[in-house]
Design a protein around this motif. Structure first.
Motif, PDB file in Angstrom:
ATOM      1  N   ARG A 134      35.881  34.279  35.032  1.00 52.63           N
ATOM      2  CA  ARG A 134      35.667  35.016  36.188  1.00 52.63           C
ATOM      3  C   ARG A 134      36.765  35.510  36.575  1.00 52.63           C
ATOM      4  O   ARG A 134      36.952  36.681  37.097  1.00 52.63           O
ATOM      5  CB  ARG A 134      34.815  34.217  37.145  1.00 52.63           C
ATOM      6  N   GLN A 135      37.762  34.818  36.685  1.00 48.19           N
ATOM      7  CA  GLN A 135      39.165  35.329  37.172  1.00 48.19           C
ATOM      8  C   GLN A 135      39.848  36.439  36.479  1.00 48.19           C
ATOM      9  O   GLN A 135      40.144  37.322  36.870  1.00 48.19           O
ATOM     10  CB  GLN A 135      40.287  34.209  37.403  1.00 48.19           C
ATOM     11  N   GLU A 138      37.507  39.691  36.863  1.00 51.56           N
ATOM     12  CA  GLU A 138      38.139  40.528  38.127  1.00 51.56           C
ATOM     13  C   GLU A 138      39.319  40.973  37.934  1.00 51.56           C
ATOM     14  O   GLU A 138      39.404  42.274  38.519  1.00 51.56           O
ATOM     15  CB  GLU A 138      38.200  39.346  39.128  1.00 51.56           C
ATOM     16  N   ARG A 139      40.195  40.515  37.424  1.00 49.55           N
ATOM     17  CA  ARG A 139      41.557  41.298  36.816  1.00 49.55           C
ATOM     18  C   ARG A 139      41.214  42.486  36.151  1.00 49.55           C
ATOM     19  O   ARG A 139      41.897  43.505  36.202  1.00 49.55           O
ATOM     20  CB  ARG A 139      42.601  40.106  36.446  1.00 49.55           C
ATOM     21  N   ARG A 156      33.323  44.635  33.630  1.00 48.69           N
ATOM     22  CA  ARG A 156      32.163  44.521  34.420  1.00 48.69           C
ATOM     23  C   ARG A 156      31.073  44.040  33.585  1.00 48.69           C
ATOM     24  O   ARG A 156      30.393  43.166  34.039  1.00 48.69           O
ATOM     25  CB  ARG A 156      31.697  46.038  34.724  1.00 48.69           C
ATOM     26  N   ALA A 159      31.782  40.228  33.549  1.00 47.20           N
ATOM     27  CA  ALA A 159      31.492  39.800  35.066  1.00 47.20           C
ATOM     28  C   ALA A 159      29.991  39.752  35.051  1.00 47.20           C
ATOM     29  O   ALA A 159      29.181  38.482  35.496  1.00 47.20           O
ATOM     30  CB  ALA A 159      31.858  40.552  35.955  1.00 47.20           C
TER      31      ALA A 159
END
Length: 183
Positions: A134-135, A138-139, A156, A159
């Motif tokens: 997840r981290q 996001e990056r 995306r 995610a």
């Protein structure tokens, strides 16, 4: 036959023809990182993983020797990505990602950072570290939105997949639709 002919065939999407032309040029020794990168892209598209990986390894070595840290890191990320997607051999994937990390540590954000985040996302996802994935996704989205639209789109998608894995299928599918529309 020339590299130029190979480039033209690649531009037309004639991957097998481009591969044959570039491999014939390779017999005379492709030396420029750009030519080797093209060989790596074409070889992968034509289904020759071993040649693709070797070409990107050579790009990495040439760029690293020349002190071109960002292109060397980008090539390392490409090696890691191909190995991850096609072999899932995590030790070499992590080794190449570590090289890219070291090369990019002191550099300003670039497209290579976005793709590093994309590959790290999937590496973490495949090893069961969903929080880490997840981290990294996001990056990938954040950096990709500034430097590389394709990396942003793949971030995306990751995610959205993570949201589905978390059990929020409806939201995950909505995010997939959004990512597809952006792509």
């Amino acid at each position: 036959m020339s590299v130029r002919d190979g480039r033209e065939a690649a531009a037309r999407g004639e991957w097998d023809e481009a591969y044959d032309l570039l491999m014939a040029s390779e017999a005379d020794g492709l030396a420029a990182p750009g030519d080797l990168a093209l060989l790596g892209e074409v070889a992968y598209a034509a289904g020759h993983l071993d040649v693709a990986v070797e070409a990107w390894e050579r790009v990495h070595a040439l760029c690293a020797q020349a002190g071109d840290r960002v292109p060397a890191a980008g090539a390392a990320v490409r090696v890691a990505m191909h190995l991850l997607l096609d072999t899932a051999l995590m030790a070499p994937v992590r080794g190449w990602l570590a090289r890219a990390d070291r090369l990019l540590a002191e550099e300003e954000e670039t497209s290579a950072h976005a793709w590093l985040a994309v590959v790290r996302t999937y590496e973490r996802m495949l090893t069961g570290d969903l929080q880490g994935a997840r981290q990294w996704s996001e990056r990938a989205v954040a950096v990709g939105s500034r430097w590389d639209a394709a990396a942003c789109a793949v971030g995306r998608v990751a995610a959205a997949r993570l949201r589905i894995l978390d059990g929020d299928v409806e939201e995950g599918l909505a995010l997939l639709d959004e990512a597809g529309g952006a792509a």
